[in-house]
Design a protein around this motif. Sequence first.
Motif, mmCIF file in Angstrom:
data_model
loop_
_atom_site.group_PDB
_atom_site.id
_atom_site.type_symbol
_atom_site.label_atom_id
_atom_site.label_comp_id
_atom_site.label_asym_id
_atom_site.label_seq_id
_atom_site.Cartn_x
_atom_site.Cartn_y
_atom_site.Cartn_z
ATOM 1 N N ASN A 574 6.502 -7.499 -1.387
ATOM 2 C CA ASN A 574 5.851 -7.213 -2.667
ATOM 3 C C ASN A 574 4.847 -6.078 -2.555
ATOM 4 O OD1 ASN A 574 6.847 -9.229 -4.742
ATOM 5 N ND2 ASN A 574 6.310 -10.619 -3.078
ATOM 6 N N PHE A 575 4.113 -6.031 -1.442
ATOM 7 C CA PHE A 575 3.153 -4.939 -1.250
ATOM 8 C C PHE A 575 3.872 -3.591 -1.268
ATOM 9 C CE2 PHE A 575 0.423 -1.975 0.854
ATOM 10 C CZ PHE A 575 -0.885 -2.428 0.701
ATOM 11 N N ASN A 576 4.964 -3.488 -0.521
ATOM 12 C CA ASN A 576 5.665 -2.205 -0.422
ATOM 13 C C ASN A 576 6.298 -1.785 -1.739
ATOM 14 O OD1 ASN A 576 4.998 -1.689 2.222
ATOM 15 N ND2 ASN A 576 6.846 -2.598 3.068
ATOM 16 N N TRP A 577 6.824 -2.739 -2.496
ATOM 17 C CA TRP A 577 7.392 -2.369 -3.789
ATOM 18 C C TRP A 577 6.306 -1.917 -4.757
ATOM 19 C CZ3 TRP A 577 12.058 -1.317 -5.757
ATOM 20 C CH2 TRP A 577 13.170 -1.605 -4.964
ATOM 21 N N GLN A 578 5.155 -2.544 -4.705
ATOM 22 C CA GLN A 578 4.047 -2.090 -5.539
ATOM 23 C C GLN A 578 3.619 -0.681 -5.123
ATOM 24 O OE1 GLN A 578 1.022 -5.151 -5.245
ATOM 25 N NE2 GLN A 578 2.472 -6.752 -5.804
ATOM 26 N N TRP A 579 3.592 -0.444 -3.822
ATOM 27 C CA TRP A 579 3.201 0.864 -3.290
ATOM 28 C C TRP A 579 4.183 1.940 -3.738
ATOM 29 C CZ3 TRP A 579 -0.609 2.287 0.565
ATOM 30 C CH2 TRP A 579 -0.465 3.575 1.075
ATOM 31 N N LEU A 580 5.479 1.704 -3.496
ATOM 32 C CA LEU A 580 6.483 2.735 -3.777
ATOM 33 C C LEU A 580 6.651 3.001 -5.265
ATOM 34 C CD1 LEU A 580 8.021 4.362 -1.648
ATOM 35 C CD2 LEU A 580 7.094 2.264 -0.725
ATOM 36 N N SER A 581 6.383 2.006 -6.088
ATOM 37 C CA SER A 581 6.494 2.207 -7.534
ATOM 38 C C SER A 581 5.199 2.735 -8.143
ATOM 39 C CB SER A 581 6.859 0.883 -8.211
ATOM 40 O OG SER A 581 5.814 -0.067 -8.045
#
Length: 677
Positions: A574-581
Amino acid sequence: SAKNWAEYQHKRLIAIRPLMKLTLPSYMLLVSLHSPAAAAFVLRATVLPSRVFRRLSIVPSVAVMSSNRKRSRSSALSTKAENGVPPPSVSSAPSIAIYWFRNALRLHDNPSLLSVCGGSGDCGNGVPDLVLPVYVWEDGDRRLVQTDGGPAAGRHRTAFVLESLSEISKKISDLPVPPSGSTAATGQHGGVGSRVFVLRGDPRDVLAETVKNLVSRGSKVHLVYECEVAAPQRTRDGEVIMRIRDELGRVADGNKGGDAAVEGVSGGGVDGSCKNPYKKVKPVGKKSGALDLFTYQRFETHGLHADGMERYLARSKGGAAPGTYGSFRKIFDALGPVPPCCGEAACIPPAPPVGWWGDAGMTYDVPGLEEFFRPKAGTVVKLSPGEYFPGGEDEALRRLTKTVTKRSSWAASFEKPKTSPNALDCDTTGLSPYVKHGCLSPRKFYHALSAVYAKHSKHSQPPVSLHGQLLWREYNYLTGYATPLFDKMEGNPVARNIPWDSDEEFLEAWRSSRTGYPFIDALMTQLRETGWLHHLGRHAVACFLTRGDLWQSWVEGAEVFEEYLIDADWAINNFNWQWLSCTAHFHQFFRCYSPVAFPKKTDKKGDYIRKWLPQFRDFPARYIYEPWEAPLEVQKKAGVVVGVNYPKPIVDHKKISKENMGRMKLAFDAHKAGNAV
């Protein structure tokens, strides 16, 4: 301060009580499972007189007090034979620990397992008479689910966990029983050979039933488990304990017994060390009723520091996770050196007979993959050894030796951004699945790297080094641990409320490698075929789905990754998807991954495309990233005709990426102004 943090935690959780219609004791139990500090604050401030609080403060967690009606212990215990096995008398009943395997599928550096087994120096001493190792397997759409409402695990993660379970079960069965003369010497209590018993169903049901059956025989039962960072799992843990408490309360009431105390002990000795705290567990409250025979113990050792999340937050401003990696590093460094690894369990007490706790006619074996998936016809390509991830501790340690110890120069100079997203074989350590599922202790990984760095005066540094990656994992864990609704956009305090589109056709095209962009389609094919992607490959497909091209919600993408990835980890995913988006943690939305220019930097000839999309085997390198640009006769000769046997580009990247940057700027401006988008 610690007090402010406790108050913050209390305020963060207090809304749960009316929603779940919890009694005060059940609410206090749930609070304690999330934060012992908050529970202690509530007890001191609102619930118990100081004399009682001082009595409870000798244990590191909360004792949930219920009715103090005076009832005898003996009347609360069932004397009914279970499955044809007559119960022993209360005085002769053995003490039993239920060890709940979860994401610590290993023998090395496993303090929770060590607490009920004993190491080489004290094998069998200060441990229970019998130990029941269990793993709870949920079937159907709950298979290895990490997010409420999320997808069941796909083939690769399912296979990995089953292989790991089979191996740890064999290792448990190979452990000797405690030696003669120890406090848990075999032969005294009717135990049987040990292994991992797989319970099928909802853990709230099967664990409560198991505990109830053992307590009904007069045994003191101690549940030991390693708690998780993921909020959905922590909530379920609380529900498990409450269900057990309710079941035991009914046992007591049905036999005119009394309610008593349920004690929870968190951590693993001083500072989460490898000391054995089992012998220190003492019931709290009046010694009456079935509840008095149950204790539980939570170990928070899935990170580098035991009880690390609470200790990090105690040093965090306002009791919230720091907003940057640099700020987190200062907190991490302030905690001091990473503790050394524990020794391995050298023996294990026998297991109680199945008839004592379950159905004597069942085997409780590790299920096979074929029970959940049909045999696979084949793969798109023949996988190299580096692209196949067999589960288990042995493979984890072998890969650690191969990639770190024996390649010390490579490990010392490793810099994550310099690795290739389209390498034909795994060009990182490939250890993420093993750390995620606890086949490899993160502390063992950390200390192996420390030994390498000690031999190389010049080595890479965080955040790009391998040590830096482990610290990044801790930072992601802390953010997920401390942030309410972290796996959602609505109600998530760190997430920008971006008005994403919802187009099922776009999502399915991305998921099934039909975007018309060979690099994206090849990456998604590798994901489905192997359960793994290079981190930069994950970046590319995440950016494409969200802010870069298709403008779909990161929540949808995170669910796809949770289904397919072997190393799907709730907090990191979830952290990485928030970051990349650019939903959170990262704000440079004008930096966008091109599905054409980016892969050319490391694979000009398109060999990665040819591997994962074999239809492009004969396609000219000049056009392989933009096949629609090739003349029709070139497409026909190569056997790939865009719009016929390969899809047209789903969007025009050059055009749509610029439009999406404008939409993102509007969303950022609205968020900054505090307005709803």
